[in-house]
Design a protein around this motif. Structure first.
Motif, PDB file in Angstrom:
ATOM      1  N   GLU A  96      27.163  -5.358  44.725  1.00 37.44           N
ATOM      2  CA  GLU A  96      25.892  -6.077  44.651  1.00 37.44           C
ATOM      3  C   GLU A  96      24.819  -5.251  43.933  1.00 37.44           C
ATOM      4  O   GLU A  96      24.096  -5.756  43.061  1.00 37.44           O
ATOM      5  CB  GLU A  96      25.418  -6.465  46.049  1.00 37.44           C
ATOM      6  CG  GLU A  96      24.328  -7.509  45.955  1.00 37.44           C
ATOM      7  CD  GLU A  96      23.640  -7.787  47.258  1.00 37.44           C
ATOM      8  OE1 GLU A  96      24.229  -7.465  48.305  1.00 37.44           O
ATOM      9  OE2 GLU A  96      22.518  -8.321  47.215  1.00 37.44           O
ATOM     10  N   THR A  99      25.471  -5.127  40.185  1.00 38.24           N
ATOM     11  CA  THR A  99      25.382  -6.396  39.440  1.00 38.24           C
ATOM     12  C   THR A  99      24.042  -7.129  39.609  1.00 38.24           C
ATOM     13  O   THR A  99      23.878  -8.216  39.074  1.00 38.24           O
ATOM     14  CB  THR A  99      26.524  -7.355  39.859  1.00 38.24           C
ATOM     15  OG1 THR A  99      26.450  -7.552  41.280  1.00 38.24           O
ATOM     16  CG2 THR A  99      27.885  -6.786  39.499  1.00 38.24           C
ATOM     17  N   THR A 100      23.114  -6.516  40.362  1.00 36.22           N
ATOM     18  CA  THR A 100      21.822  -7.202  40.530  1.00 36.22           C
ATOM     19  C   THR A 100      20.628  -6.347  40.100  1.00 36.22           C
ATOM     20  O   THR A 100      19.484  -6.802  40.153  1.00 36.22           O
ATOM     21  CB  THR A 100      21.600  -7.633  41.995  1.00 36.22           C
ATOM     22  OG1 THR A 100      21.641  -6.468  42.825  1.00 36.22           O
ATOM     23  CG2 THR A 100      22.642  -8.638  42.445  1.00 36.22           C
ATOM     24  N   TYR A 101      20.873  -5.110  39.703  1.00 33.66           N
ATOM     25  CA  TYR A 101      19.797  -4.219  39.249  1.00 33.66           C
ATOM     26  C   TYR A 101      20.213  -3.711  37.877  1.00 33.66           C
ATOM     27  O   TYR A 101      21.006  -2.780  37.766  1.00 33.66           O
ATOM     28  CB  TYR A 101      19.646  -3.069  40.253  1.00 33.66           C
ATOM     29  CG  TYR A 101      18.450  -2.184  40.026  1.00 33.66           C
ATOM     30  CD1 TYR A 101      17.192  -2.551  40.507  1.00 33.66           C
ATOM     31  CD2 TYR A 101      18.567  -0.967  39.346  1.00 33.66           C
ATOM     32  CE1 TYR A 101      16.088  -1.721  40.323  1.00 33.66           C
ATOM     33  CE2 TYR A 101      17.468  -0.138  39.162  1.00 33.66           C
ATOM     34  CZ  TYR A 101      16.235  -0.514  39.648  1.00 33.66           C
ATOM     35  OH  TYR A 101      15.134   0.300  39.470  1.00 33.66           O
ATOM     36  N   THR A 112      15.696  -7.199  38.047  1.00 37.12           N
ATOM     37  CA  THR A 112      16.264  -8.071  39.075  1.00 37.12           C
ATOM     38  C   THR A 112      16.477  -9.504  38.563  1.00 37.12           C
ATOM     39  O   THR A 112      17.070 -10.318  39.252  1.00 37.12           O
ATOM     40  CB  THR A 112      15.362  -8.112  40.325  1.00 37.12           C
ATOM     41  OG1 THR A 112      14.071  -8.598  39.927  1.00 37.12           O
ATOM     42  CG2 THR A 112      15.216  -6.736  40.941  1.00 37.12           C
ATOM     43  N   ALA A 115      20.529 -10.752  36.078  1.00 38.27           N
ATOM     44  CA  ALA A 115      21.724 -11.463  36.573  1.00 38.27           C
ATOM     45  C   ALA A 115      21.549 -12.984  36.508  1.00 38.27           C
ATOM     46  O   ALA A 115      22.385 -13.670  35.922  1.00 38.27           O
ATOM     47  CB  ALA A 115      22.083 -10.995  37.978  1.00 38.27           C
ATOM     48  N   LYS A 119      23.588 -15.438  33.676  1.00 38.03           N
ATOM     49  CA  LYS A 119      24.694 -16.079  34.399  1.00 38.03           C
ATOM     50  C   LYS A 119      25.609 -16.910  33.511  1.00 38.03           C
ATOM     51  O   LYS A 119      26.842 -16.817  33.608  1.00 38.03           O
ATOM     52  CB  LYS A 119      24.083 -16.959  35.498  1.00 38.03           C
ATOM     53  CG  LYS A 119      25.046 -17.385  36.553  1.00 38.03           C
ATOM     54  CD  LYS A 119      24.293 -17.973  37.738  1.00 38.03           C
ATOM     55  CE  LYS A 119      25.219 -18.893  38.490  1.00 38.03           C
ATOM     56  NZ  LYS A 119      24.589 -20.175  38.789  1.00 38.03           N
ATOM     57  N   GLN A 241      25.718  -9.572  33.091  1.00 46.91           N
ATOM     58  CA  GLN A 241      24.604  -8.634  33.261  1.00 46.91           C
ATOM     59  C   GLN A 241      25.020  -7.175  33.035  1.00 46.91           C
ATOM     60  O   GLN A 241      24.190  -6.318  32.736  1.00 46.91           O
ATOM     61  CB  GLN A 241      23.948  -8.791  34.641  1.00 46.91           C
ATOM     62  CG  GLN A 241      24.865  -8.590  35.834  1.00 46.91           C
ATOM     63  CD  GLN A 241      25.450  -9.894  36.338  1.00 46.91           C
ATOM     64  OE1 GLN A 241      25.822 -10.755  35.537  1.00 46.91           O
ATOM     65  NE2 GLN A 241      25.526 -10.064  37.639  1.00 46.91           N
TER      66      GLN A 241
END
Ligand code: MTE
Length: 340
Positions: A96, A99-101, A112, A115, A119, A241
């Motif tokens: 997480e 893949t999110t920062y 942020t 992602a 998408k 991302q």
């Protein structure tokens, strides 16, 4: 190089793996390394360490039933990694977090929001044109790129902004692709280019940066075993991302050198000018090796924040990969701004 693919080491990433596993992996690799020429294991290989007992007393070797002659190459397997630690014993960042920062300015400068914005970015079909000063220019399709033996490489990534992560990449050495196209003796540098897809990348519609994103390596840096082209992480294909379907990973340099979503690779005789060299020549140079002793013009590089941790850690020269790469540089202070 003949690589047997018999080892399958499966540890669900959800499982909390004690350090003993990491240590026993070292033990297994010691045997494997003897059989693999050319330092294939250099990235994960580290000091010898004897296996120690698990907390629950379970066997500690990552037993595969394989003999020491077998090489240590992992298949990409959904949701599995070989260890939850890097070779220094640092824990991996979570899927997480990784893949999110993100930094991917073609989408946005807001880490942020990369992602969600990326998408639906189309990553197939995909081609990478490899040419320039080579004997055998070639356009690689995705299948051809995936046909290179995929290995796991657990690397620390240090962003020039002062944060870092530990990431279990999947991929293959850049040198393998370069050897296939046969650089000529005139080739001195490798130039990489990211796709510039105005339809699907909102950031490239802005004139804030001189698109496309370009990066470069000196040829001997590119041929170093630590430099990989990554196609996945945590045993899964890369998400947009993180630079799907294929990106560079150069762990001894600041993260901006690890260019994402590559469509073009050229062998050239002069030093390529990167996007960051063009955008801010007073702040970013060509080499950009991680160096805690050389501050960025606007902040210190002495420490870093590991994502998921409180407080700061000391930043290591060459991001801790000096044994593998220091010989490439005459001057240990090759730094963020140095460009020749
Ligand atoms: N590649 C492209 N094409 N565009 C970018 O904005 N950002 C760089 C690098 N590669 C970037 C890029 C920076 S600054 C960093 S720190 C890393 O990607 C971040 O990689 P990650 O998001 O997978 O952690």
């Amino acid at each position: 190089m003949l690589i047997k693919k018999r080892s399958r080491i499966e540890i669900p990433s959800s499982e909390i793996t004690p350090k003993s596993v990491y240590l026993s992996r070292r033990h297994f690799m010691r045997g494997a390394a003897a059989a693999v020429a050319g330092g294939l294991l250099a990235a994960c290989g580290a000091p010898d360490a004897e296996p120690v007992a698990d907390g629950d007393g379970a066997a500690t070797t990552i037993a595969t039933g394989n003999s020491a002659e077998e090489s240590y190459v992992l298949d990409a397997m959904p949701g599995t990694v070989s260890s939850n630690f890097d070779e220094r014993g640092d824990p991996l960042n979570s899927l997480e977090e990784i893949t999110t920062y993100n930094n991917y300015y073609e989408f946005t400068t807001d880490k942020t929001r990369v992602a969600p914005l990326a998408k639906n970015f189309p990553t197939a079909p995909w081609q990478v044109d490899v040419g320039g000063l080579v004997n055998k220019p070639k356009t690689f399709g995705l299948e051809e790129l995936m046909a290179f033996e995929q290995e796991e490489r657990i690397y620390r990534m240090r962003c020039v902004e002062g944060w870092s992560m530990v990431i279990p990449w999947m991929g293959f050495p850049l040198s393998k692709l370069l050897n296939e196209v046969e650089p000529t003796s005139a080739a001195k540098y490798v130039r990489f280019e990211t796709i510039e897809d105005t339809d699907n990348m909102p950031g490239v519609r802005s004139s804030l940066f001189p698109w496309p994103y370009v990066e470069g390596l000196r040829l001997d840096e590119a041929m170093n075993d630590l430099a990989i082209l990554s196609t996945g992480l945590y045993g899964q294909p890369l998400l947009p991302q993180n630079g799907a379907p294929i990106r560079l990973v150069v762990p001894w340099k600041y993260g901006f050198k690890s260019i994402k979503s590559i469509v073009k690779i050229d062998l050239v005789d002069t030093m390529p000018e990167s996007l960051w060299m063009k955008a801010a020549p007073n702040e970013y140079g060509f080499f950009a090796t991680v160096n805690p002793n050389v501050p960025h013009p606007r902040w210190s590089q002495a420490t870093e924040r590991r994502i998921g941790e409180f407080g700061r850690r000391e930043t290591l020269l060459f991001n801790g990969y000096g044994d593998e790469v220091a010989h490439l540089y005459d001057d240990p202070d090759y730094d963020t701004t140095q460009s020749s």
